[in-house]
Enzyme design. Structure first.
Site, PDB file in Angstrom:
ATOM      1  N   GLY A  32      -2.077  16.320  -5.544  1.00 33.65           N
ATOM      2  CA  GLY A  32      -3.346  16.242  -4.638  1.00 33.65           C
ATOM      3  C   GLY A  32      -4.560  15.581  -5.075  1.00 33.65           C
ATOM      4  N   GLU A  79      -8.566  12.812  -0.529  1.00 32.41           N
ATOM      5  CA  GLU A  79      -9.249  13.619   0.652  1.00 32.41           C
ATOM      6  C   GLU A  79      -9.771  12.636   1.794  1.00 32.41           C
ATOM      7  OE1 GLU A  79     -12.380  15.713  -1.401  1.00 32.41           O
ATOM      8  OE2 GLU A  79     -11.275  16.413  -3.089  1.00 32.41           O
ATOM      9  N   SER A 137      -9.717   5.556  -2.014  1.00 35.42           N
ATOM     10  CA  SER A 137      -9.965   4.522  -2.893  1.00 35.42           C
ATOM     11  C   SER A 137     -11.125   4.986  -3.967  1.00 35.42           C
ATOM     12  CB  SER A 137     -10.443   3.204  -2.574  1.00 35.42           C
ATOM     13  OG  SER A 137      -9.165   2.696  -1.945  1.00 35.42           O
ATOM     14  N   ILE A 155      -0.565  14.104   1.347  1.00 39.35           N
ATOM     15  CA  ILE A 155       0.101  14.663   0.279  1.00 39.35           C
ATOM     16  C   ILE A 155       1.615  14.913   0.309  1.00 39.35           C
ATOM     17  CG2 ILE A 155       0.072  16.365  -1.625  1.00 39.35           C
ATOM     18  CD1 ILE A 155      -2.875  14.968  -1.042  1.00 39.35           C
ATOM     19  N   THR A 156       2.404  14.284  -0.706  1.00 38.87           N
ATOM     20  CA  THR A 156       3.945  14.151  -0.718  1.00 38.87           C
ATOM     21  C   THR A 156       4.366  15.278  -1.139  1.00 38.87           C
ATOM     22  OG1 THR A 156       3.794  11.768  -0.649  1.00 38.87           O
ATOM     23  CG2 THR A 156       5.697  12.791  -1.092  1.00 38.87           C
ATOM     24  N   GLN A 179      12.909 -11.769  10.329  1.00 38.09           N
ATOM     25  CA  GLN A 179      12.674 -13.047  10.761  1.00 38.09           C
ATOM     26  C   GLN A 179      14.125 -13.761  10.982  1.00 38.09           C
ATOM     27  OE1 GLN A 179      10.100 -14.147  12.460  1.00 38.09           O
ATOM     28  NE2 GLN A 179      10.935 -16.101  13.325  1.00 38.09           N
ATOM     29  N   HIS A 209      16.821 -12.061  10.907  1.00 37.34           N
ATOM     30  CA  HIS A 209      17.759 -11.308  11.824  1.00 37.34           C
ATOM     31  C   HIS A 209      17.430 -11.820  13.282  1.00 37.34           C
ATOM     32  CE1 HIS A 209      18.712  -8.939   8.208  1.00 37.34           C
ATOM     33  NE2 HIS A 209      19.504  -8.291   9.179  1.00 37.34           N
ATOM     34  N   GLU A 216      -1.174   5.100  -3.878  1.00 39.65           N
ATOM     35  CA  GLU A 216      -1.097   4.764  -5.185  1.00 39.65           C
ATOM     36  C   GLU A 216      -1.817   3.924  -5.642  1.00 39.65           C
ATOM     37  OE1 GLU A 216       0.845   7.420  -6.274  1.00 39.65           O
ATOM     38  OE2 GLU A 216       0.553   7.344  -8.613  1.00 39.65           O
ATOM     39  N   SER A 252      -3.460  -2.514  -2.622  1.00 40.62           N
ATOM     40  CA  SER A 252      -3.770  -3.843  -3.309  1.00 40.62           C
ATOM     41  C   SER A 252      -5.039  -4.140  -3.591  1.00 40.62           C
ATOM     42  CB  SER A 252      -3.041  -4.681  -2.279  1.00 40.62           C
ATOM     43  OG  SER A 252      -1.639  -4.372  -1.925  1.00 40.62           O
TER      44      SER A 252
END
Lengths: 382, 264
Positions: free
Chosen positions: A124, A127, A132, A157-158, A339, A341, A366, A369
């Protein structure tokens, strides 16, 4: 230069690929729709022995190098992003902090349970007002008579809210450093500790059956020895954990891009318009060529970064580059694959729709970019 | 129960197979290889037998150095040891020449049962297991879908797929059985299994170690010779029979089946 994977890595790739296609593929769409955490898939991944791959065998881990773990994440993500994030958040964010920095007691208490996949771990950091900007962390841990008293909240949180979630490593402000900046430490909080409350599940655009929660800490008390490793190391631990985590999120982009590309290629060869398969139109053939070229470039970058990590060489810049290029490559690949498809790609009947949704978070989680570009630019002295 | 599983490495079933321009062979440059899927049933069955009765599982595989990966896959699934027959003279053999080398490799090994996939998905010969049984002088049953070993390990009951039905046979052991889909669900090579596989014994044997002469095995020792390979002809586009309802279309279909396809 040696671009060959080892025999173990090749067998591992095949076994995780077969496993993903047979055990996860057939249920992925249904799980995505239902948004409910799959204990069955976690149990199957645990049986396969992939719930703690780079952790040492002495703690029940797989004892593999990091690249092998990256390959396994890649193969899971080629079929289903929710499975991949569940496995890799548990591993690189849940297990590895304890494995790398924990005291012997902490390792012995937690790692065997975690590597067996019977208990899930999480990390964790984020927040409501500190994403970032990790320095803006508000959650505090006050040391008082041998206990840490934690107050604050975490979000996105995963793995923290499942029935088998057992432990979380959180970052908390413990005081001020001599230079006036916040002192941040990592502290282990077992689930069920009084004052630690798990919020309800978020409704998400992608990664839909993975478990994502907000967490609340109100005068939550844990003993002194729950400090992860040594005092004063929290910030460095956190940054290093994120470097390793970046590689696995990169692997999710790489695997997802590969999966989307394969769907696009298959569809373009099967779908006829104007009496010819879509793939025979040069505009589409070139698209497919560009997709595969980009994927191959991204793979080289990510594997190189993992290779550096395995050799204990500096890899911060390469990890950021790998994460950046893999997630953005998947972004372009899913866009073009959908596209190709046409109208069918917009329907849930085809998995490319799920891949399209699952991609976006890779530009965010995580380290966004933008943050990856900051990390890279800092190594340039910018 | 000591079980030997004969395993072949074959091109990945998803590979696109191309024939060399001179028709001598297929192009192998870009091929990925896997364990023959029917052999996976053999490995799984052997592991289940070992789990029930104890004993050991040995992988027996012939081919160049690349087949070691397939052998290790079998070891990673749980087999105990392996024998690898590796000699240039063994290459290009038909079912007879292959069975001869396998039979020779089995000399001096203690075993109660030999399992082979019912056929390899590359040349689809479906003869090696049966030929091996003849050379060893043991009974055989092919295309088995169920296997029950007697408690004394001296015999077994097998269910074999036959045209339009099922044959239930009692066989004395040792025997050679060829395995078919439906027998079991092959397990995955687990990560701990993969990590352990490298440490398991792998005995590589060349022609000299087998005690065979070069002209009795491989291409030279084969009873059949491949003279030419050609890709199957491309399927022509189908025909759509136009018309209002079956009254119009059925007579047209019958006419076409009689006059053009000449099948009725």
């Amino acid at each position: 230069m040696d671009f060959d994977l080892t025999e173990e890595q090749r067998i591992l790739r095949k076994t995780v690929r077969d496993f993903s296609e047979k055990e996860i593929g057939p249920v992925a769409a249904e799980l995505d729709k239902g948004e409910s955490f799959s204990y069955e898939i976690v149990e199957k991944m645990a049986d396969l022995g992939i719930m703690g791959m780079p952790c040492g065998e002495e703690y029940g881990g797989g004892g593999t190098d990091y690249l092998s773990y990256i390959i396994a994440v890649e193969e899971l993500a080629r079929v289903d992003a929710s499975s991949a994030i569940t496995m890799c958040a548990h591993t690189s964010l849940g297990i590895m902090p304890i494995y790398y920095y924990g005291t012997e007691e902490q390792k012995k208490e937690w790692l065997p349970k975690l590597t067996s996949g019977k208990v899930l771990a999480s990390f964790g950091l984020t927040e409501p007002d500190a994403g970032s900007d990790a320095g803006a962390t508000k959650t505090s841990a006050k040391f008082d008579h041998g206990v840490w008293i934690i107050n604050g909240s975490k979000c996105f949180i995963t793995n923290a809210g499942t029935k088998i979630s057992g432990i979380i490593t959180i970052t908390a402000v413990t005081g001020k450093r001599e230079d006036g900046r916040k002192e941040i430490e990592c502290i282990l909080v077992p689930k069920g500790t009084e004052g630690y409350e798990v919020g309800s599940s978020y409704e998400k655009m992608g990664w839909r059956w993975s478990d994502t929660r907000a967490l609340y800490f109100t005068d939550c008390r844990v003993p002194e020895e729950n400090l992860l490793g040594k005092k004063g190391h929290g910030l460095r631990q956190m940054l290093e954990i994120l470097d390793g985590g970046r590689l696995s999120v990169g692997a999710m982009g790489l695997g997802g891009a590969q999966g989307a590309f394969e769907m696009a290629l298959k569809y373009a060869k099967e779908r006829f318009q104007f009496g010819k398969p879509l793939s025979s139109f040069q505009v589409n053939a070139f698209k497919l060529s560009d997709m595969l070229t980009e994927i191959e470039m991204a793979r080289l970058m990510l594997y190189k970064a993992s290779w550096l990590k395995d050799r204990k060489r500096p890899f911060i810049r390469e990890a950021a580059m790998g994460k950046l290029v893999c997630s953005e490559t998947m972004g372009r690949v899913v866009d073009q694959a959908l596209q190709l498809h046409g109208g069918y790609g917009y329907m849930k009947e085809y998995p490319i729709e799920r891949f399209y949704r699952d991609q976006k978070v890779l530009d965010i989680a995580e380290g966004t970019s933008e943050i990856q570009r900051i990390v890279i630019s800092r190594t340039l002295g910018c | 129960m000591n079980v030997v599983v004969c395993v072949k490495q074959v091109p990945d079933t998803e590979s696109v197979i191309k024939v060399k321009p001179d028709g001598s062979d297929i192009i192998t440059d870009d091929l990925k290889y896997v364990m023959n899927p029917y052999d996976e049933y053999g490995v799984e069955e052997a592991l289940q037998i070992k789990e029930k009765f104890g004993g050991s599982v040995t992988i027996l595989c012939m081919g160049p150095s690349r087949v070691v990966e397939t052998i290790r896959t079998g070891l990673a699934m749980g087999a105990d040891k392996a024998i690898h027959l590796d000699d240039p003279a063994l290459e290009g053999g038909d079912a007879f020449a292959t069975a001869k080398a396998l039979a020779e490799a089995l000399k001096g090994i203690e075993y109660d049962l030999v399992l082979c996939g019912k056929q390899a998905v590359d040349d689809d010969l479906s003869q090696t297991g049966q030929t091996l049984a003849e050379l060893l002088g043991f009974p055989h049953a092919s295309l088995i879908q169920k296997l029950e070993i007697a408690d004394d390990n001296k015999s077994a009951t097998v269910h074999c797929q036959v045209e339009g039905g099922l044959a239930v046979l009692d066989v004395s052991l040792p025997a050679v059985l060829t395995t078919q889909k439906g027998l079991n669900e092959p397990r995955y090579a687990s990560l701990p299994g993969i990590m352990k596989a490298k440490k398991k014994p792998l005995d590589t044997k060349d022609l000299a170690a087998l005690g065979l002469s070069a002209d009795s095995v491989g291409c030279a020792g084969s009873k059949t010779i491949i003279t030419k390979m050609t890709p199957p002809p491309e399927r022509a586009a189908g025909k759509v029979i136009e018309g209002e309802g079956p009254q119009e279309t059925v007579p047209k279909l019958v006419q076409l089946l009689r006059e053009e396809a000449k099948v009725i």
